[in-house]
Design an enzyme around this catalytic site. Structure first.
Site, short mmCIF file in Angstrom:
data_model
loop_
_atom_site.label_atom_id
_atom_site.label_comp_id
_atom_site.label_asym_id
_atom_site.label_seq_id
_atom_site.Cartn_x
_atom_site.Cartn_y
_atom_site.Cartn_z
N GLU A 188 0.72 -4.63 11.88
CA GLU A 188 0.90 -6.05 11.57
C GLU A 188 1.17 -6.91 12.80
OE1 GLU A 188 3.89 -6.05 8.43
OE2 GLU A 188 2.25 -5.94 6.98
N LYS B 192 2.75 -2.27 16.02
CA LYS B 192 3.96 -2.11 15.21
C LYS B 192 4.03 -0.69 14.64
CE LYS B 192 6.10 -3.92 10.98
NZ LYS B 192 5.94 -4.79 9.81
N GLN B 193 2.87 -0.20 14.21
CA GLN B 193 2.87 1.07 13.47
C GLN B 193 1.53 1.75 13.64
OE1 GLN B 193 2.81 -1.90 10.08
NE2 GLN B 193 2.58 0.04 8.99
N TRP C 188 0.82 -1.22 0.00
CA TRP C 188 0.00 0.00 0.00
C TRP C 188 0.86 1.26 0.00
CZ3 TRP C 188 -2.11 2.10 5.24
CH2 TRP C 188 -1.12 2.03 6.22
N ASP C 189 2.20 1.07 -0.08
CA ASP C 189 3.12 2.20 0.14
C ASP C 189 2.96 3.34 -0.85
OD1 ASP C 189 3.99 -0.23 1.38
OD2 ASP C 189 5.83 0.77 1.94
C1 BGC Z 1 4.78 -2.45 6.96
C2 BGC Z 1 3.75 -2.21 5.89
C3 BGC Z 1 4.45 -1.80 4.61
C4 BGC Z 1 5.49 -2.82 4.23
C5 BGC Z 1 6.25 -2.44 2.99
C6 BGC Z 1 5.81 -3.43 6.49
O1 BGC Z 1 6.82 -3.56 7.44
O2 BGC Z 1 4.18 -2.96 8.14
O3 BGC Z 1 2.84 -1.22 6.30
O4 BGC Z 1 3.53 -1.68 3.59
O5 BGC Z 1 6.40 -2.95 5.29
O6 BGC Z 1 6.92 -1.23 3.17
#
Ligand code: BGC
Length: 833
Positions: free
Chosen positions: A492, A612-613, A353-354
């Protein structure tokens, strides 16, 4: 400090892979890591070349399961160039250093011109001192060409020297240690007849399962050559040159490479195309001139400057890597933007989704590139529809990870290097990726006014995503609310409820709120189309009145969980345990990969209020305060600055920023209320790749989302630009450390808008030649700026939304304030590690 140069004054095998990633050269068609030309893969070195959109799939057995993986293929290496004085040892940087014969070393990346330079001074075992200077480009002018110029000076000897200049197709995908053991070989070679011209080499190969033809040609030419022969082995072809060196007299070897594939346009056969391109390329200097002139045009379009040398240098590096991954040369390639650039093999080159973090900068500089990335998604609508149908749903279910054909590419097992265990991976349950794609379409339309795209492609994406989510939402009669079960949010670390058999969580607030927003915007998109097109689209998609009523109903009655006066990340979050943050920090230091730490302890983040985020907080990033309040109000929930402040203050200390995207999002949302913390988080995010903050991950590929996102943060958050409605809205939040901020933008068909922000002033100029004025709004004022005119106001500071956040950070987060290289924002040199 030079704002355009990243330099290293020594050779350090320990950080070589990081440098290779940071010194990658590319042009949106292909990219090559900044690896030493004389060193094959192994030890400190990993030369990798990747062509945008070229994937190959291999099947394997892992941990007792049958899996298959699509990899962005490591293509034949065009770099190899080895040197030795006759009868001496071949130049080997590691060996030279270990034996004390590496006299000096300097490597310099000039991002303004796109040139990587390397200066090596070595003494061989017979005491002969030589100087080797190399310049390298991957042409931004001609996307198929790259060149390496090597100049050798025999400092204290005369005699013959040998050069081997080769094309090496015997490469595999072995750039990420965690993936070892999985199939690595993606190329199959056939015998390639060598061309008549003795200066040329040709290597032809094909990918295994995707069957893409690849051809690399090279022309090698030396200024003082005495003899040259060609030899080939399976998957390898090279030139042996014998040079006559005289003490102190430089001799130059130029290698020009041309890369083509069977997917290229206007090509009959890629081998012949590569040979013709290498033969006609001209010399290094001519190539360099065209290349630097292409870069100077790019930099004019990317104009973004701040009065802070160190920050500016990082921003320049980020823009540079972004433009090397996606450029005008990728527009016709049907390639998405890999999360780790074309810079390494982490995440196998997949598209996540970046682009949510990447598109805004592109949209306001190169709308055609942003559009091309959205087209990558549109072309994969059939695959997303098939995925939805297979899941028993209507509409389009985009995959969490995407590669060539848009099927779900997310791994089903992943390795925890800390415990050595392979674990089931549920991250494909991040259905929110589809919402991000729909949001990207709408944001692109808002910023460009490209109704053509919206009509032909964009609305279809939005409606099909909306349809999927409207169908996914279950109606609960007892509460008169819709609910979404069994998904994952962006965080995640939470993928299941302890004790429940099925993975996934219920009512992830980010997913639910964004669903309500996307449902409304998809109907807005439909309404924005001319009536005929609207009818066509409804007919083609069989979008009935009833379905539209369902969209509206879901958008009005979606359930959003709350606890303790804040939005809950998902149903049941309130019941999770608090993590002993201080204890874990004390025991482990860096706890960004808390998931791995807990799993190795036999525990799981699913038990804790530890993310995590940014997850709930993503809402404050993707939606403006007004937009978020609207959704919540329409859903009948509490909204407004106080809720925002409480929610932000609640989740910040419960998030460990295990993704580089996280500190970026936090920096953004805190910029409205807590400038100092926001600035520190911005710096953390800005230097995360340069400093390899995640200890080794950048060497496997840069984090392009964070790279582009930090640049976008300066543009849209610090300069405060938003493109909602048909008005350019300005609300600068300028950190004092930045001094003056200057930007050049494109907006709704206007090529040249210049903006300056200082602590005391905001100024916007519409360059002469524009055909119509632009509308700008600042505070209570809305005004029209005519072509050639400048509008200027004193900058008024004042916090609006949300109310002051009480950020109860429990001690320094991940050592932010002890980050090496950056102290007071003025000193330090992030590259001098
Ligand atoms: C993140 C995701 C991201 C992916 C690719 C993962 O570590 O949790 O949000 O899309 O990395 O950058």
């Amino acid at each position: 400090m030079n704002r355009w140069i990243l330099s290293y004054d020594d050779y350090d095998p320990g950080t070589e892979r990081l440098r290779e990633a940071l010194c990658t050269l590319g042009n949106g068609y292909f990219a090559t890591r900044g690896a030493a030309p004389e060193s094959p893969a192994g030890g400190a070195h990993y030369p990798g070349t990747y062509i945008a959109g070229c994937y190959d799939r291999q099947a394997a057995e892992v941990a007792g399961r049958h899996i298959d993986n699509a990899d962005l293929v490591n293509m034949p290496n065009w770099l190899p160039l080895a040197f030795r004085a006759a009868d001496g040892e071949w130049l080997d940087i590691d060996h030279a250093q270990a034996s004390g014969r590496l006299l000096s070393y300097r490597q310099e990346l000039d991002v303004r011109r796109g040139v990587l330079t390397r200066l090596v001074r070595v003494r061989d075992s017979r005491g002969r001192t030589s100087r080797v200077a190399q310049r390298r480009i991957v042409s931004m002018h001609d996307p198929h060409l790259a060149a390496l110029e090597t100049t050798v000076v025999a400092e204290d000897w005369s005699g013959t020297a040998q050069i081997v200049s080769a094309l090496d197709g015997r490469v595999v995908n072995a750039g990420v240690a965690r993936y070892r053991g999985l199939p690595e070989a993606h190329l199959k070679h056939t015998k390639t007849a060598q061309p008549d011209d003795p200066e040329l080499l040709l290597l032809r190969t094909r990918t295994n399962s995707s069957d893409i033809g690849i051809a690399v040609a090279a022309r090698t030419r030396a200024s003082a050559q005495t003899a040259a022969t060609r030899r080939s082995e399976h998957g390898w072809t090279g030139h042996d040159l014998t040079l006559d060196l005289r003490e102190g007299v430089p001799v130059t070897v130029e290698k020009v490479a041309a890369v083509f594939t069977s997917r290229d346009h206007a090509v009959e056969e890629c081998g012949r195309a590569a040979l013709a391109a290498a033969a006609d390329a001209g010399g290094f200097d001519a190539l360099l001139e065209r290349h630097t002139s292409a870069w100077s045009r790019l930099w004019r379009r990317c104009q973004l400057s701040v009065d802070h040398a160190e920050v500016q240098r990082a921003l320049n590096l980020h823009i540079f890597h972004l433009m090397q991954t996606v450029s005008e040369h990728s527009v016709n390639l049907d390639a998405g933007v890999p999360a780790r650039g074309l810079h390494g093999e982490a995440y196998r080159g997949h598209v996540f989704w970046d682009e949510l973090f990447i598109l805004p900068f592109l949209t306001m500089r190169f709308p055609q590139i942003a559009r091309a990335l959205l087209m990558y998604r549109w072309r994969r609508l059939p695959a997303a529809r098939r995925a939805a149908a297979a899941a028993g749903r209507r509409g389009a279910m985009y995959p969490w990870q995407s590669a060539a054909d848009g099927r779900e590419e997310t791994q089903r097992v992943h390795l925890n290097p800390r415990s050595g265990r392979w674990l089931t991976d549920h991250s494909h349950l991040q259905r929110h990726v589809g919402l991000a794609i729909a949001l990207n379409v709408w944001r692109y339309y808002e910023a460009t006014g490209d109704i053509e795209f919206l009509g032909e492609h964009g609305t279809e994406i939005m409606l099909e995503v909306a349809r999927f989510f409207a169908d996914l939402a279950d109606y609960d009669r007892s509460t008169d609310r819709y609910r979404i079960h069994g998904v994952m949010g962006p965080d995640e670390y939470h993928d299941a409820y302890p004790g429940r058999d099925e993975p996934g969580l219920d009512n992830n607030a980010y997913t639910n709120v964004l669903t309500a927003w996307v449902l409304r915007r998809s109907l807005d998109a439909l309404a924005a189309l001319p009536e005929d097109r609207r009818k066509e689209l409804r007919e083609r998609l069989t979008l009935t009145r009833q379905e539209i009523i369902r969209f509206e109903d879901v958008a009005r009655k979606m359930h959003v969980p709350f606890h303790d006066g804040v939005i809950s990340q998902f149903d049941g979050y309130a019941e999770l345990k608090e993590l002993d943050w201080a204890g874990y920090r004390e025991r482990y230091g860096d706890i960004r990969r808390l998931d791995r730490i807990l799993e190795a302890e036999g525990d799981s983040p699913n038990h804790y209020k530890a993310s995590k985020q940014a997850d709930v907080l993503m809402l404050f990033y993707v939606l403006s305060p007004g937009e978020l309040d609207d959704v919540l109000r329409q859903l009948g929930y509490e909204h407004g600055p106080a809720l925002a402040a409480r929610t932000i203050g609640y989740y910040l200390p419960r998030t460990c920023d295990g993704s580089t995207l996280s500190s970026l999002v936090h920096a953004w949302i805190l910029a409205r209320t807590d400038g100092d913390t926001a600035w520190n988080l911005f710096l953390e995010s800005l230097f995360s790749d340069i400093n390899d903050a995640q200890h080794g991950t950048t060497g496997e590929g840069v984090h392009l989302g964070a790279m582009a996102g930090t640049v976008d943060l300066v543009q849209r958050c610090h300069a405060g630009i938003s493109t909602r409605g048909r008005t350019l809205q300005l609300e600068p939040r300028l950190p004092t450390a930045i001094g003056e901020l200057r930007l050049g933008l494109r907006y709704r068909g206007h090529w040249g808008i210049d903006m300056t922000c200082r602590q005391d002033l905001i100024r916007v100029t519409l360059r002469p030649g524009a055909t119509s004025p632009i509308r700008v709004s600042y505070r209570a004022e809305e005004t029209e700026i005519q072509p050639g005119a400048t509008w200027e106001r004193p900058l008024q500071h004042g916090r609006t939304e949300p109310a002051q956040v009480d950020v109860a950070l429990q001690g320094p987060r991940n050592g932010l304030w002890s980050r090496p290289g950056v102290t007071d924002g003025r000193g330090g040199d992030p590259s001098a590690e």
